[in-house]
Write a protein that holds these residues in place. Sequence first.
Motif, PDB file in Angstrom:
ATOM      1  N   THR A  93       0.299  25.980  -9.357  1.00 15.45           N
ATOM      2  CA  THR A  93       0.772  25.382 -10.604  1.00 15.45           C
ATOM      3  C   THR A  93      -0.410  24.787 -11.362  1.00 15.45           C
ATOM      4  O   THR A  93      -1.239  24.092 -10.775  1.00 15.45           O
ATOM      5  CB  THR A  93       1.797  24.262 -10.338  1.00 15.45           C
ATOM      6  OG1 THR A  93       2.851  24.766  -9.519  1.00 15.45           O
ATOM      7  CG2 THR A  93       2.394  23.747 -11.637  1.00 15.45           C
ATOM      8  N   ALA A  94      -0.505  25.058 -12.645  1.00 11.42           N
ATOM      9  CA  ALA A  94      -1.542  24.473 -13.504  1.00 11.42           C
ATOM     10  C   ALA A  94      -0.897  24.057 -14.817  1.00 11.42           C
ATOM     11  O   ALA A  94       0.077  24.665 -15.265  1.00 11.42           O
ATOM     12  CB  ALA A  94      -2.670  25.465 -13.756  1.00 11.42           C
ATOM     13  N   SER A  95      -1.445  23.018 -15.429  1.00 12.88           N
ATOM     14  CA  SER A  95      -0.850  22.523 -16.668  1.00 12.88           C
ATOM     15  C   SER A  95      -1.926  22.080 -17.649  1.00 12.88           C
ATOM     16  O   SER A  95      -3.030  21.703 -17.254  1.00 12.88           O
ATOM     17  CB  SER A  95       0.098  21.345 -16.384  1.00 12.88           C
ATOM     18  OG  SER A  95      -0.575  20.304 -15.705  1.00 12.88           O
ATOM     19  N   LYS A  96      -1.574  22.129 -18.920  1.00 16.98           N
ATOM     20  CA  LYS A  96      -2.488  21.711 -19.971  1.00 16.98           C
ATOM     21  C   LYS A  96      -2.729  20.212 -19.928  1.00 16.98           C
ATOM     22  O   LYS A  96      -3.816  19.724 -20.222  1.00 16.98           O
ATOM     23  CB  LYS A  96      -1.914  22.116 -21.334  1.00 16.98           C
ATOM     24  CG  LYS A  96      -2.806  21.787 -22.517  1.00 16.98           C
ATOM     25  CD  LYS A  96      -2.151  22.264 -23.805  1.00 16.98           C
ATOM     26  CE  LYS A  96      -3.000  21.910 -25.025  1.00 16.98           C
ATOM     27  NZ  LYS A  96      -2.334  22.362 -26.289  1.00 16.98           N
ATOM     28  N   ASP A  97      -1.687  19.463 -19.554  1.00 20.20           N
ATOM     29  CA  ASP A  97      -1.777  18.003 -19.454  1.00 20.20           C
ATOM     30  C   ASP A  97      -1.027  17.556 -18.210  1.00 20.20           C
ATOM     31  O   ASP A  97      -0.482  18.382 -17.472  1.00 20.20           O
ATOM     32  CB  ASP A  97      -1.192  17.350 -20.708  1.00 20.20           C
ATOM     33  CG  ASP A  97      -1.859  16.015 -21.049  1.00 20.20           C
ATOM     34  OD1 ASP A  97      -2.275  15.316 -20.105  1.00 20.20           O
ATOM     35  OD2 ASP A  97      -1.957  15.675 -22.243  1.00 20.20           O
ATOM     36  N   ILE A  98      -0.991  16.254 -17.955  1.00 17.95           N
ATOM     37  CA  ILE A  98      -0.294  15.724 -16.799  1.00 17.95           C
ATOM     38  C   ILE A  98       1.185  16.065 -16.897  1.00 17.95           C
ATOM     39  O   ILE A  98       1.795  15.949 -17.964  1.00 17.95           O
ATOM     40  CB  ILE A  98      -0.485  14.192 -16.717  1.00 17.95           C
ATOM     41  CG1 ILE A  98      -1.965  13.845 -16.530  1.00 17.95           C
ATOM     42  CG2 ILE A  98       0.342  13.597 -15.584  1.00 17.95           C
ATOM     43  CD1 ILE A  98      -2.277  12.375 -16.645  1.00 17.95           C
ATOM     44  N   TRP A 135      -7.826  22.233 -18.290  1.00 20.35           N
ATOM     45  CA  TRP A 135      -6.505  22.250 -17.676  1.00 20.35           C
ATOM     46  C   TRP A 135      -6.522  21.568 -16.315  1.00 20.35           C
ATOM     47  O   TRP A 135      -7.574  21.383 -15.697  1.00 20.35           O
ATOM     48  CB  TRP A 135      -5.998  23.690 -17.539  1.00 20.35           C
ATOM     49  CG  TRP A 135      -5.392  24.224 -18.808  1.00 20.35           C
ATOM     50  CD1 TRP A 135      -5.941  24.199 -20.049  1.00 20.35           C
ATOM     51  CD2 TRP A 135      -4.138  24.871 -18.935  1.00 20.35           C
ATOM     52  NE1 TRP A 135      -5.104  24.777 -20.959  1.00 20.35           N
ATOM     53  CE2 TRP A 135      -3.986  25.213 -20.301  1.00 20.35           C
ATOM     54  CE3 TRP A 135      -3.127  25.209 -18.045  1.00 20.35           C
ATOM     55  CZ2 TRP A 135      -2.862  25.864 -20.787  1.00 20.35           C
ATOM     56  CZ3 TRP A 135      -2.004  25.869 -18.530  1.00 20.35           C
ATOM     57  CH2 TRP A 135      -1.874  26.178 -19.888  1.00 20.35           C
ATOM     58  N   ILE A 136      -5.333  21.198 -15.826  1.00 23.89           N
ATOM     59  CA  ILE A 136      -5.175  20.505 -14.549  1.00 23.89           C
ATOM     60  C   ILE A 136      -4.574  21.471 -13.526  1.00 23.89           C
ATOM     61  O   ILE A 136      -3.503  22.036 -13.750  1.00 23.89           O
ATOM     62  CB  ILE A 136      -4.248  19.291 -14.687  1.00 23.89           C
ATOM     63  CG1 ILE A 136      -4.797  18.314 -15.733  1.00 23.89           C
ATOM     64  CG2 ILE A 136      -4.071  18.588 -13.344  1.00 23.89           C
ATOM     65  CD1 ILE A 136      -3.801  17.226 -16.106  1.00 23.89           C
ATOM     66  N   ILE A 137      -5.259  21.658 -12.410  1.00 27.72           N
ATOM     67  CA  ILE A 137      -4.706  22.416 -11.298  1.00 27.72           C
ATOM     68  C   ILE A 137      -3.967  21.427 -10.395  1.00 27.72           C
ATOM     69  O   ILE A 137      -4.572  20.510  -9.847  1.00 27.72           O
ATOM     70  CB  ILE A 137      -5.803  23.158 -10.525  1.00 27.72           C
ATOM     71  CG1 ILE A 137      -6.456  24.219 -11.432  1.00 27.72           C
ATOM     72  CG2 ILE A 137      -5.231  23.809  -9.261  1.00 27.72           C
ATOM     73  CD1 ILE A 137      -7.605  24.958 -10.785  1.00 27.72           C
ATOM     74  N   GLN A 138      -2.681  21.608 -10.271  1.00 25.64           N
ATOM     75  CA  GLN A 138      -1.870  20.658  -9.518  1.00 25.64           C
ATOM     76  C   GLN A 138      -2.059  20.842  -8.014  1.00 25.64           C
ATOM     77  O   GLN A 138      -2.285  21.949  -7.538  1.00 25.64           O
ATOM     78  CB  GLN A 138      -0.387  20.827  -9.871  1.00 25.64           C
ATOM     79  CG  GLN A 138      -0.087  20.744 -11.364  1.00 25.64           C
ATOM     80  CD  GLN A 138      -0.379  19.374 -11.955  1.00 25.64           C
ATOM     81  OE1 GLN A 138      -0.505  18.390 -11.239  1.00 25.64           O
ATOM     82  NE2 GLN A 138      -0.474  19.301 -13.279  1.00 25.64           N
TER      83      GLN A 138
END
Length: 233
Positions: free
Chosen positions: A115-120, A73-76
């Motif tokens: 905020t974190a997301s599975k993809d961009i 995952w991506i940590i924004q």
Amino acid sequence: MKKVLTIIFSVGVVFFLVNHAAAQKKKAVSKKDTAKPVSVPKTSSQENFAGVVDGKVYKNLFFNFKLTIPETWIIQQTEVSEFIEKKGKESLKGKNTTSQQAINKAAQGVSILFTASKDILGIADNAVLIFATEKVGPIPQVRNGHDYLRLSIQSYKMMQLPPDMKYSEKVQSEKFGGETFYYIDVERAGGFFRHYSIYRNGYALLFTMQYVREEDLSALKKILEASDFAWKE
């Protein structure tokens, strides 16, 4: 009713903003940027409130918990959360001048801290987790996450909501790691949102999960299951 509007805002901020805000963000956040820590204010008390990122773990000493994010995952970065928060506040409209003034006042107590997301962000069929807080204080109307979401539902009726928005009018609960989380579901054309809430230190803590596929909701729930909500440094 005015008091309800002045204390219930976080759900409204994030229920519709993730894709909307990401679409307006001219520069996409790449996976190379995700290792940078969340920037925090200078004083230690403010730093504890904002939280810090350590690898794939978000730690918040003020609220005594840490979230463990999946490796893929991506940590924004902080600027993304700030952008979502800003656009969320700008988008909310009251049904009349009085309700709009109450909404504007409520915005002052809301912060999106993580905020974190599975993809961009901006990618179709994404899954996103947002952690937001709202200053509520020790008032009789809000003693736990259930009260907060119940009043959130009431406040929906005072807002000018998007016509395609549907929301559950019954607050339900689930347990993660011994902690009871209350939640409601929201549906829009672009996907689904689940809002989990708990209450700590005079704040409503809101964990909003945006998803399209049911398996992504399961993955998001596993983040809560793997996290420590009794953490102390």
